[in-house]
Structures are given as structure tokens and as C-alpha cells.
Design a protein around this motif. Structure first.
Motif, PDB file in Angstrom:
ATOM      1  N   SER A 142       7.216 -10.897 -16.556  1.00  0.00           N
ATOM      2  CA  SER A 142       6.262 -10.709 -15.454  1.00  0.00           C
ATOM      3  C   SER A 142       5.041  -9.874 -15.847  1.00  0.00           C
ATOM      4  CB  SER A 142       6.963 -10.060 -14.254  1.00  0.00           C
ATOM      5  OG  SER A 142       7.593  -8.872 -14.655  1.00  0.00           O
ATOM      6  N   ARG A 197      15.681  -9.937 -11.330  1.00  0.00           N
ATOM      7  CA  ARG A 197      14.848  -9.080 -10.470  1.00  0.00           C
ATOM      8  C   ARG A 197      13.855  -8.265 -11.287  1.00  0.00           C
ATOM      9  NH1 ARG A 197      19.722  -6.690  -6.984  1.00  0.00           N
ATOM     10  NH2 ARG A 197      20.090  -8.511  -5.672  1.00  0.00           N
ATOM     11  N   GLN A 218      12.329  -9.002 -13.844  1.00  0.00           N
ATOM     12  CA  GLN A 218      11.175  -9.771 -14.338  1.00  0.00           C
ATOM     13  C   GLN A 218      10.554 -10.588 -13.217  1.00  0.00           C
ATOM     14  OE1 GLN A 218      13.392 -11.114 -17.758  1.00  0.00           O
ATOM     15  NE2 GLN A 218      13.739 -13.146 -16.888  1.00  0.00           N
ATOM     16  N   ASP A 219      10.580  -9.999 -11.993  1.00  0.00           N
ATOM     17  CA  ASP A 219       9.901 -10.586 -10.837  1.00  0.00           C
ATOM     18  C   ASP A 219      10.361 -12.018 -10.580  1.00  0.00           C
ATOM     19  OD1 ASP A 219       8.164 -10.685  -8.675  1.00  0.00           O
ATOM     20  OD2 ASP A 219       6.465 -11.380  -9.884  1.00  0.00           O
ATOM     21  N   HIS A 220      11.646 -12.275 -10.810  1.00  0.00           N
ATOM     22  CA  HIS A 220      12.262 -13.579 -10.543  1.00  0.00           C
ATOM     23  C   HIS A 220      11.656 -14.726 -11.352  1.00  0.00           C
ATOM     24  CE1 HIS A 220      13.637 -11.234  -6.993  1.00  0.00           C
ATOM     25  NE2 HIS A 220      14.763 -11.831  -7.322  1.00  0.00           N
TER      26      HIS A 220
END
Length: 487
Positions: free
Chosen positions: A5, A73, A75-77
């Protein structure tokens, strides 16, 4: 910490070109496993790439996989899918995931409340055959399953997927909300019907009126899914890190081929998955049978006989002309002849494409991995076609050899005398039978008499017993490679 991310990725990597904040959690998916990441979630991402879709996915792991959800989570999904062809490799970053939960970190109620949110239109699942808690012999709910017993005694704190779905539907009914579609994406024959039967029976044991409401308002489309997605190994993850320039513990590698045939039966809408190549049809069953028998049946054949022959991966078996020819003949002579397909279906082209896929050396698809859970897979992959050949008095030696390979495999000792790590829900029962007989063809009728695996018409059939015994004896006397070559 550098993650997907917050790292500048190179231009060759396909990344989300859409506004991820516009996505709404309209799908709750149970089972954030390898296959789902490379299939349904990828299709949903591609629909967002090609349209103004607002369909996002909330990922839930009910059993294990807590570290995976935690990594997702962080890595911002976002996560990566590496499509490895024989000639080239494509890297995609998937952005369709909006949220993720795990009962151990978020609590059971949080997940049920998420499923009960009014905008959730689909609850989808990749929970494997075992997750449906059904009796393989009858297809009915297994009331003796420990998960079922526990969930029925404490329905507001479920542990099974069935328990979660029924509890969420109960809340939606109480709140006057619409139902959602339950979509199975498991490699289970008529998976929508299996899910529906198990959920209705489970619900009826809790509340007959709730079961009636579910039957009237919930749809359960059948789906046929196909893509070879080996389980992620340390080697795969290291390779993904090299390609991305950053670690991705959620990354997965797969083949370029993918297929998704979906019964168009959604009570609350659906993404336009057809934009990403999915096919919406009225009846999935013929396609499902084609895949189960030709792809999965030959996969099992190669898994047992390949493992016994000393081949670690499916692609390794394809370097042996005996296995290559036997797999093609298994598809065309044992399986294709037993199918009833829509007009215009080219089964020879399908079989040829399967051989090409099996040959892809980039896919490290272990024979041992495909060999797992054979007691659940053999009935679907070989049972119906075997019955067809018995009815028509036609040649079924490839099927008999595949079944003999499974029997030799579950003995737990390979051709070099090394232990085999047999993973199967019936492993103790199978191992008891095998140890009573040793490596002796007398084990064949004993294993064929397990009615949970072989219907009586097959297991007690003298032709079947004779053919499987002949193949089993050849495996003992000549080994797997020679037995396959002799086909």
C-alpha cells in the motif's frame, strides 16, 4: 515498513485504476484462501477496472488464517496475484477487498453483524467440501458433526459457516431486511444445491419458520470454478517478493487460465462478472460434470499414480509420455464419453487445453496436495462415469487404475518404503483397513465396500472389483510407472 500500500511499484505491474473508496462491502466471503484470491476476488477487481462497479468484498477466515487476515489489513487490503504461463508472467495487484475479519480478533458477533448489513447482497464461500458439514453418502446435513452439534446448542455463537449464515439471515428476517444470495464457489458438484440443503436442514432444526423464510427468499446459485492455484509455499512468496520489490504474505501464484460458469440466480443483484470473462447460464451442471470428470478426475489419477511414481508435481508427470497419454485417454475415453454437453462443446479441444495446463512447468502443483481428501473426491470425480461404463458395458480401465492408485496411496507407504503423509477425513478408517490387509489385493473389496465412498452398485459390482484388483496387483508387482504405461 514497506508494504504493497505504500510502495511505488514498477509500471509492468497491473494496479487498480479505480477509486477504491467508492467500493461498498456488498459481498462477504468466507474463506480467504488461495483459490478465492486468484479467482472470485480477481474477477471482482477486473469488473471494477472495466466499469463503475461499487462491489467490494469483506474477507472472513473462520478457521485458522488469522495471520493472513492481519497481514491483509496491514497492506490496506491489497494483495498480488502472479499469473505464470509457460512463456510469460503477469503480476496484478487486487484492490476489490474493502474489509476483513477473523473471529479470534474481531469476535463472532462482529462478523454476523457485518453479514446482516442491508447492503450485503451476496455471502460467498470457499470452505472446501468439509465446510458444508454434510454426509458424503446421503448429501444430507451430518447431525453428528461436532460443529453442527455445537452450533445447534449455541446458535448465536456459531463456529461453522452454516451457523454464521443462518444466524445472519435470522437477524435480517427479524429486522425486516431483504435476504442475500448464498453463493458457493467450492469444487463441489451442484454446490448451490448442497449449500441450500445443508442450510435449510440446519435452520429447520433451530426454527421451522426461519427455514421456510430462507427457502422463500434466499437464492443459492450453482457455480463451476476452474483455475489451478497451488498453495503458496515459501518459494512462491520469495518469488513474488522479487517480482514486486516488496513482501506480500497474501500474494498467490496461479496459471493464466481461468473459467467461471455461474447460474444466474441472484436475489439482491450481482457484479457484472461477465465483463471479466465469467459466463452466466441457466444450468451449470453439464459444465460442472465436464470439469469434475475431465479435469478433476484426471488430476486425481495423476496425483495418486504420479506420487507413487516418484513425481512431486503434476507438470513432472507430463514429462513422462506414459502418464501424458494415459491422462488424455482418461479424459477422452473414460470421462468425455460419459458426458451430456450443450451442442457445440468441443471436448477434444478441452482435453488438449487441460494437457497444456498440466504441462505448465511454472506451476508447482504438488501431487501430494491434489491427493488430499480422496474419500471426498473420488465419488464425484470417478463415480458417475464409472456407473455410465457399467450401464453401457464399456471400457473403464483408466478409472479402475485411478481408484487402485488411490488405494495404494492410502496404504500410507510409497514404492520406496517411505511413509506417505495421507490427509483425509477418513484417514483412520482407511488406515485400519489397509493395515489389516497389508500390501495385498485383498484390500480392494474391503475399501470398495465403504459405502460413504462407493455406492453399492459400484462397490459390490464384480466387474469393478475384478478391474480394480487387477490394477492394484499391477501396482504391487510392476509399480506405478509401468502400470500407467501399460494403459
Amino acid at each position: 515498513m514497506n508494504t504493497l500500500s505504500n510502495t511505488q511499484l514498477n509500471d509492468e505491474i497491473i494496479q487498480p485504476n479505480y477509486n477504491r473508496t467508492a467500493l461498498k462491502t456488498k459481498i462477504v466471503h468466507l474463506g480467504f484462501g488461495a483459490f478465492h484470491r486468484a479467482h472470485q476476488a480477481l474477477f471482482t477487481d477486473e469488473v471494477a477496472q472495466k466499469s463503475d462497479s461499487d462491489w467490494g468484498i469483506c474477507e472472513v477466515n473462520l478457521f485458522g488464517g488469522e495471520a493472513l487476515i492481519s497481514a491483509l489489513r496491514q497492506q490496506d487490503h491489497l494483495y498480488s496475484v502472479v499469473e505464470k504461463g509457460a512463456e510469460s508472467t503477469t503480476i496484478k495487484v487486487i484492490g476489490a477487498v474493502t474489509e476483513s475479519f477473523h473471529p479470534a480478533s474481531n469476535g463472532i458477533n462482529t462478523i454476523i453483524e457485518k453479514m446482516a448489513e442491508p447492503q450485503v447482497a451476496i455471502v460467498s464461500m470457499t470452505i472446501t467440501e468439509k465446510g458444508y458439514c454434510t454426509d458424503p453418502a446421503t448429501g444430507r446435513l451430518d447431525k453428528n458433526n461436532p460443529l453442527v452439534i455445537a452450533d445447534l446448542s449455541n446458535p448465536t455463537q456459531p463456529s461453522s459457516a452454516l451457523g454464521y449464515i443462518v444466524q445472519a439471515l435470522q437477524l435480517r428476517r427479524e429486522r425486516g431486511q431483504n435476504a442475500f444470495t448464498v453463493m458457493s464457489c467450492d469444487n463441489v458438484q451442484e454446490n448451490g444445491h448442497v449449500a441450500k440443503a445443508a442450510i435449510l436442514e440446519f435452520a429447520a432444526l433451530l426454527n421451522v419458520e426461519l427455514a421456510a423464510w430462507i427457502e422463500a427468499h434466499v437464492t443459492f446459485p450453482c457455480t463451476m470454478v476452474d483455475r489451478i492455484v497451488p498453495a503458496a509455499t515459501e518459494e512462491t512468496l520469495n518469488e513474488i517478493t522479487t517480482l514486486l520489490g516488496v513482501q506480500d504474505p497474501c500474494g498467490i501464484a496461479c496459471e493464466p487460465f481461468r473459467q467461471w460458469v455461474i447460474e444466474d440466480n441472484f436475489v439482491a443483484g450481482r457484479p457484472e462478472w461477465n465483463l471479466a470473462g465469467a459466463e452466466f447460464v441457466e444450468d451449470v451442471v453439464p459444465y460442472e460434470e465436464m470439469k469434475l470428470r475431465m479435469l478433476n478426475g484426471s488430476h486425481s489419477f495423476l496425483a495418486y499414480l504420479g506420487y507413487l511414481g516418484g513425481y512431486e508435481h503434476i507438470a513432472d508427470t507430463m514429462t513422462d509420455q506414459g502418464y501424458r497419454k494415459a491422462a488424455f485417454d482418461m479424459m477422452m475415453r473414460a470421462q468425455a464419453s460419459s458426458l451430456s454437453m450443450p451442442e457445440g462443446t468441443d471436448l477434444n479441444a478441452y482435453a488438449t487445453s487441460l494437457i497444456d495446463r498440466f504441462t505448465n512447468p511454472s506451476l508447482k502443483h504438488k501431487t501430494w496436495q491434489i491427493a488430499m481428501d480422496g474419500s471426498q473426491k473420488i465419488p464425484q470425480r470417478m463415480g458417475s462415469s464409472l456407473q455410465f461404463h457399467l450401464n453401457n458395458q464399456t471400457d473403464f480401465r483408466w478409472l479402475a487404475t485411478g481408484i487402485a492408485g488411490w488405494m495404494r496411496y492410502v496404504s500410507g507407504v510409497d514404492e520406496q518404503g517411505q511413509d506417505i503423509d495421507v490427509r483425509d477425513p477418513m484417514v483412520h478408517h482407511l488406515s485400519d483397513i489397509c493395515s489389516q490387509h497389508g500390501l495385498n489385493a485383498s484390500v480392494v473389496p474391503a475399501l470398495l465396500s465403504i459405502e460413504a465412498i462407493f455406492q453399492t452398485e459400484i462397490g459390490q459390482n464384480e466387474q469393478v472389483i475384478a478391474a480394480v484388483t487387477l490394477a492394484y496387483q499391477s501396482l504391487i508387482d510392476n509399480g506405478a510407472k509401468a502400470t500407467v504405461a501399460a494403459l
